[in-house]
Design a protein around this motif. Structure first.
Motif, PDB file in Angstrom:
ATOM      1  N   SER A   1       0.852  -1.190   0.000  1.00 17.73           N
ATOM      2  CA  SER A   1       0.000   0.000   0.000  1.00 17.73           C
ATOM      3  C   SER A   1       0.890   1.243   0.000  1.00 17.73           C
ATOM      4  O   SER A   1       2.004   1.233   0.528  1.00 17.73           O
ATOM      5  CB  SER A   1      -0.892   0.002   1.242  1.00 17.73           C
ATOM      6  N   GLN A   2       0.387   2.324  -0.590  1.00 17.95           N
ATOM      7  CA  GLN A   2       1.164   3.553  -0.734  1.00 17.95           C
ATOM      8  C   GLN A   2       0.846   4.536   0.396  1.00 17.95           C
ATOM      9  O   GLN A   2      -0.269   4.538   0.931  1.00 17.95           O
ATOM     10  CB  GLN A   2       0.863   4.199  -2.085  1.00 17.95           C
TER      11      GLN A   2
ATOM     12  N   TYR B   1      -0.822  -5.274   1.230  1.00 19.47           N
ATOM     13  CA  TYR B   1      -0.426  -5.284  -0.176  1.00 19.47           C
ATOM     14  C   TYR B   1      -1.652  -5.414  -1.075  1.00 19.47           C
ATOM     15  O   TYR B   1      -2.714  -5.875  -0.646  1.00 19.47           O
ATOM     16  CB  TYR B   1       0.563  -6.409  -0.455  1.00 19.47           C
ATOM     17  N   GLU B   2      -1.486  -4.996  -2.317  1.00 22.72           N
ATOM     18  CA  GLU B   2      -2.591  -4.989  -3.271  1.00 22.72           C
ATOM     19  C   GLU B   2      -2.766  -6.358  -3.926  1.00 22.72           C
ATOM     20  O   GLU B   2      -1.790  -7.062  -4.185  1.00 22.72           O
ATOM     21  CB  GLU B   2      -2.361  -3.935  -4.358  1.00 22.72           C
TER      22      GLU B   2
ATOM     23  N   SER C   1     -10.851  -0.655  -5.009  1.00 27.67           N
ATOM     24  CA  SER C   1     -11.677  -0.248  -6.154  1.00 27.67           C
ATOM     25  C   SER C   1     -12.495  -1.437  -6.623  1.00 27.67           C
ATOM     26  O   SER C   1     -12.198  -2.588  -6.305  1.00 27.67           O
ATOM     27  CB  SER C   1     -10.792   0.271  -7.295  1.00 27.67           C
ATOM     28  N   GLY C   2     -13.546  -1.150  -7.388  1.00 24.80           N
ATOM     29  CA  GLY C   2     -14.392  -2.212  -7.905  1.00 24.80           C
ATOM     30  C   GLY C   2     -15.523  -2.561  -6.958  1.00 24.80           C
ATOM     31  O   GLY C   2     -15.838  -1.826  -6.013  1.00 24.80           O
ATOM     32  N   LYS C   3     -16.129  -3.703  -7.239  1.00 15.49           N
ATOM     33  CA  LYS C   3     -17.302  -4.111  -6.445  1.00 15.49           C
ATOM     34  C   LYS C   3     -17.318  -5.638  -6.327  1.00 15.49           C
ATOM     35  O   LYS C   3     -16.932  -6.350  -7.248  1.00 15.49           O
ATOM     36  CB  LYS C   3     -18.584  -3.615  -7.116  1.00 15.49           C
ATOM     37  N   PHE C   4     -17.784  -6.107  -5.154  1.00  9.99           N
ATOM     38  CA  PHE C   4     -17.877  -7.540  -4.886  1.00  9.99           C
ATOM     39  C   PHE C   4     -19.279  -7.887  -4.422  1.00  9.99           C
ATOM     40  O   PHE C   4     -19.952  -7.074  -3.775  1.00  9.99           O
ATOM     41  CB  PHE C   4     -16.889  -7.957  -3.789  1.00  9.99           C
ATOM     42  N   GLU C   5     -19.724  -9.107  -4.751  1.00 13.16           N
ATOM     43  CA  GLU C   5     -20.958  -9.617  -4.178  1.00 13.16           C
ATOM     44  C   GLU C   5     -20.621 -10.711  -3.176  1.00 13.16           C
ATOM     45  O   GLU C   5     -19.680 -11.485  -3.366  1.00 13.16           O
ATOM     46  CB  GLU C   5     -21.901 -10.150  -5.261  1.00 13.16           C
TER      47      GLU C   5
ATOM     48  N   ALA D   1     -11.538  -5.465  -9.923  1.00 14.45           N
ATOM     49  CA  ALA D   1     -11.414  -4.873  -8.596  1.00 14.45           C
ATOM     50  C   ALA D   1     -10.002  -5.047  -8.050  1.00 14.45           C
ATOM     51  O   ALA D   1      -9.223  -5.876  -8.531  1.00 14.45           O
ATOM     52  CB  ALA D   1     -12.427  -5.515  -7.640  1.00 14.45           C
ATOM     53  N   VAL D   2      -9.708  -4.240  -7.029  1.00 13.00           N
ATOM     54  CA  VAL D   2      -8.424  -4.327  -6.323  1.00 13.00           C
ATOM     55  C   VAL D   2      -8.710  -4.245  -4.826  1.00 13.00           C
ATOM     56  O   VAL D   2      -9.528  -3.430  -4.394  1.00 13.00           O
ATOM     57  CB  VAL D   2      -7.454  -3.193  -6.731  1.00 13.00           C
ATOM     58  N   VAL D   3      -8.053  -5.105  -4.065  1.00 15.62           N
ATOM     59  CA  VAL D   3      -8.193  -5.051  -2.601  1.00 15.62           C
ATOM     60  C   VAL D   3      -6.815  -4.904  -1.972  1.00 15.62           C
ATOM     61  O   VAL D   3      -5.791  -5.250  -2.572  1.00 15.62           O
ATOM     62  CB  VAL D   3      -8.863  -6.328  -2.042  1.00 15.62           C
ATOM     63  N   TRP D   4      -6.793  -4.360  -0.757  1.00 17.17           N
ATOM     64  CA  TRP D   4      -5.588  -4.409   0.070  1.00 17.17           C
ATOM     65  C   TRP D   4      -5.748  -5.597   1.009  1.00 17.17           C
ATOM     66  O   TRP D   4      -6.787  -5.753   1.669  1.00 17.17           O
ATOM     67  CB  TRP D   4      -5.427  -3.136   0.893  1.00 17.17           C
ATOM     68  N   ALA D   5      -4.733  -6.444   1.083  1.00 18.26           N
ATOM     69  CA  ALA D   5      -4.796  -7.649   1.917  1.00 18.26           C
ATOM     70  C   ALA D   5      -3.921  -7.487   3.157  1.00 18.26           C
ATOM     71  O   ALA D   5      -2.823  -6.938   3.096  1.00 18.26           O
ATOM     72  CB  ALA D   5      -4.347  -8.867   1.113  1.00 18.26           C
TER      73      ALA D   5
END
Length: 707
Positions: free
Chosen positions: A29-30, A63-64, A91-95, A137-141
């Motif tokens: 992550s930045q 991290y992404e 970003s993006g969307k999840f169900e 989509a992108v998530v931070w884990a």
């Protein structure tokens, strides 16, 4: 009625923790994203209570992960590496989908800033839903081990810092390290603004102060007016005489900047360690050292022990009827001979005889008491003596990732010697399995007793406009076992925990399912898979136990010691008396909701009206959220519990000597239904044992070479 609870663990950490490595080519992550991620995580139970600097460290190690549209990020039921991360949507969307009646049903949508998977930061819990991307989509884990590394680092630093502060206080010089560590949890943190008076000369006080942050000025009154006599900085202390006696303050202390102090009340100090005058008068001598708790030492090393053969005979169903299957396992001579101590001698052979026969243990397997895909417990008979035992079998491949628990259980159960603790008589292994031979407990466990004894009753409960109890309508409610019966069981467990703690062992998984009943109706504490030896006042940081029974300091990863067992005793007592868990109202199936209630000081436990005042008082003192003030952790330790009013007429010595008649003898019906269910479960899973690869078998052989 509360159901059977499953124990869990966050994984053991050996020695000094190290920061886990992120996946290869991971994009961290930045800095410009830190504040956004911290805000998203701030709503979570575990993250929101952390220091801001620790929050920043954790976020910087996230991290992404890119998730293309249609890909599944989380699959319902996943465990292990697939269930060890929390995610924040960048970003993006999840169900979010859950399987209901065989169909995946959408139950939620996750968008930028939403997070999910908090419970994975605690322990390896099966994923409760499927999460799939509906667009790129992108998530931070955030990995569990990364999170727990920084939380542990914070707690160890804080403990070391306070311990260092205490080392510099002259009047505390006679305290041992273990006693100083006990004081650490008792300090309260107070903040004062610049110009605010902390103490005033001439006033009486009972607080001792250590400066954690900021500066303070010390003034004294003189004939010429108030005079500055000192300037206090971080790690300085004042007011220490208040720990000795109630006397006027000799100076005024005023905050020069914003001031954060750690404070300790004289009353709290005395509750935990006793009067300071007595501790100061005590000599630092061999006598003091001799008073420290004894440590259990293994009776023999795994090195250079003569090997022994173990033959396990069991019935095997085949096409042509039942046949006898003989499984060959390997153990050690001392464990084989251990079974014959006090037993019948082998025909024509002394227990200490030499030769192959003396090194062979023959067990005939009978009824299965429980089991699943990777483990089972069955009744076995040792042929040379005819004595029956319980044989616990574990699949190596199922426990190879957490061998510490297995070796701890092996060492501890082999060496415990208390009438209310299950004892291990032998341990051995074959190509696929590890085995423990334990006391046979034919009476089931405390959950079986609770199920048999619990009943629905009607009680008049004043509510609404019904102020007078005798006119109030009757309300149906669940009642557990009688207080007299529970007193016998709880008293026995107090004695078992006292013994374990005196031998530096923390149990960590107290619940009805782990308290077994022998043929006479007495209890024995069993399943020591989470037990651990603590030395020199040390703490442990592994999250383990059973949701609903775990203590606040365990949930928050603050590090803990024997305090978690006394908390567990409070939960167990509540469960036995009421048939439900104390943090289950309003009812929920979400373990995170239960965890929040456990740590939330504003959550009030509801006590049914049929409980005696003494029972409620003891439970509330055991369920004290601050471990240093919890009953069992004060100066008198377990004696405080023994002397509580609820145990007023209990003859402790008679109970420990097993001279007190058990108030309830085991009944076949207690555990018959559960045994039947387990046997059915054994049949269902019999063909589902894993097929290990040669590499996996080699790893198991290496890990358990010294078992």
């Amino acid at each position: 009625m509360t159901g059977r609870a499953k124990a869990i663990t966050g994984g053991a950490v050996k020695g000094k923790a190290t920061l886990p490595k992120l996946p290869t080519n991971a994009v961290k992550s930045q800095p410009e994203d830190y504040a956004f991620i911290e805000n998203a995580l701030g709503r979570l139970l575990l993250f929101g209570k952390l220091d801001s600097q620790v929050q920043r460290k954790i976020v910087s190690e996230m991290y992404e992960r890119t998730v293309p549209a249609g890909d599944i990020l989380i699959k319902e039921g996943d465990t292990g590496l697939a269930a060890c991360e929390l995610y924040v949507v960048k970003s993006g969307k999840f169900e979010v989908l859950q399987k209901r009646q065989g169909q995946n049903v959408r139950v939620n949508i996750k968008e930028r800033g939403d997070c999910f998977g908090e419970i994975s930061l605690m322990y390896d819990s099966p994923r409760t839903a499927t999460v799939a991307a509906t667009m790129d989509a992108v998530v931070w884990a955030l990995d569990r081990q990364v999170f727990r590394f920084f939380v542990r680092e914070l707690q160890e630093t804080q403990v070391s810092q306070v311990e260092l502060f205490l080392n510099s206080v002259p009047i505390l010089a006679n305290l041992s390290r273990e006693e100083r560590i006990r004081l650490v949890d008792a300090f309260e943190e107070n903040t004062y603004q610049a110009g605010q008076k902390v103490i005033v000369e001439g006033d009486k006080g009972d607080l001792f102060y250590i400066v954690k942050e900021g500066e303070a000025i010390v003034y004294q009154n003189t004939p010429g007016g108030q005079r500055k006599v000192n300037h206090l900085f971080k790690a300085d202390f004042f007011g220490e005489r208040a720990l000795l006696k109630d006397e006027p303050r000799m100076a005024t202390v005023e905050a020069y900047t914003k001031l954060v102090c750690l404070t300790l009340k004289r009353e709290t100090f005395q509750e935990i360690l006793g009067p300071l005058e007595q501790l100061m008068a005590r000599e630092k001598s061999n006598q003091v050292v001799a008073q420290k708790m004894a440590k259990l030492q293994p009776r023999g090393s795994h090195v250079h022990r003569p090997p022994a053969e173990v033959l396990i005979k069991r019935n095997k169903k085949g096409r042509n009827g039942n046949t006898i299957e003989v499984v060959r396992a390997r153990g050690h001579l001392d464990e084989v001979l251990e079974l014959r101590k006090g037993g019948t001698k082998l025909e024509g052979m002394d227990p200490g005889a030499s030769g192959k026969e003396a090194n062979t243990l023959v067990l005939t397997e009978g009824t299965v008491l429980g089991g699943g895909a990777f483990s089972r417990v069955s009744i076995v008979t040792e042929e040379s003596t005819g004595r029956t035992y319980a044989l616990k079998r574990m699949r190596k491949s199922a426990v190879v990732q957490c061998p510490e628990h297995v070796f701890c259980e092996q060492a501890i159960t082999k060496n415990v010697a208390h009438p209310f603790c299950i004892r291990q008589y032998a341990s051995f292994q074959d190509k696929y399995h590890l085995y423990f031979l334990f006391d046979l407990m034919p009476g089931g466990d405390l959950m079986d007793v609770l199920v048999a004894e619990a009943k629905v009753i009607k009680r008049r409960v004043p509510q609404g406009t019904w102020r007078i109890g005798c006119l109030a309508p009757k309300v149906k409610m669940l009642q557990g076992m009688s207080e007299d019966l529970a007193r016998f069981y709880i008293g026995s467990i107090v004695l078992a925990l006292e013994y374990l703690h005196n031998n530096n062992i923390v149990y960590r998984d107290l619940k009805p399912e782990n308290v077994f009943i022998d043929a006479s109706g007495y209890v024995k504490l069993g399943d020591f898979g989470f037990a651990k030896v603590l030395e020199n006042g040390n703490r442990t940081y592994t999250f383990c136990g059973t949701p609903g029974y775990v203590a606040p300091e365990n949930v928050l990863a603050h590090g803990y010691n024997y305090s978690v067992d006394w908390w567990g005793l409070g939960v167990l007592m509540y469960v036995l008396l009421t048939g439900r868990q104390p943090f289950s109202t309003p009812k929920t199936d979400d373990p995170m909701v239960v965890m929040r209630r456990i740590v939330d000081e504003n959550y009030q436990i509801k006590y049914p009206p049929y409980l005696s005042p003494a029972a409620k008082d003891l439970i509330s003192r055991l369920l004290e959220r601050k471990p240093a003030k919890r009953m069992g952790m004060l100066n008198a330790r377990a004696m405080d519990i023994k002397n509580h009013k609820w145990f007023e007429n209990l003859a402790w010595e008679e109970l420990e000597a097993r001279r007190m008649a058990a108030p309830r003898k085991p009944k076949e019906a207690d555990s018959a239904k559960r045994v039947k269910e387990m046997i059915e479960n054994e049949k269902k899973t019999a063909g589902k044992t894993p097929k290990e690869t040669p590499e996996e078998l080699q790893e198991c052989e290496m890990v358990f070479a010294d078992f």
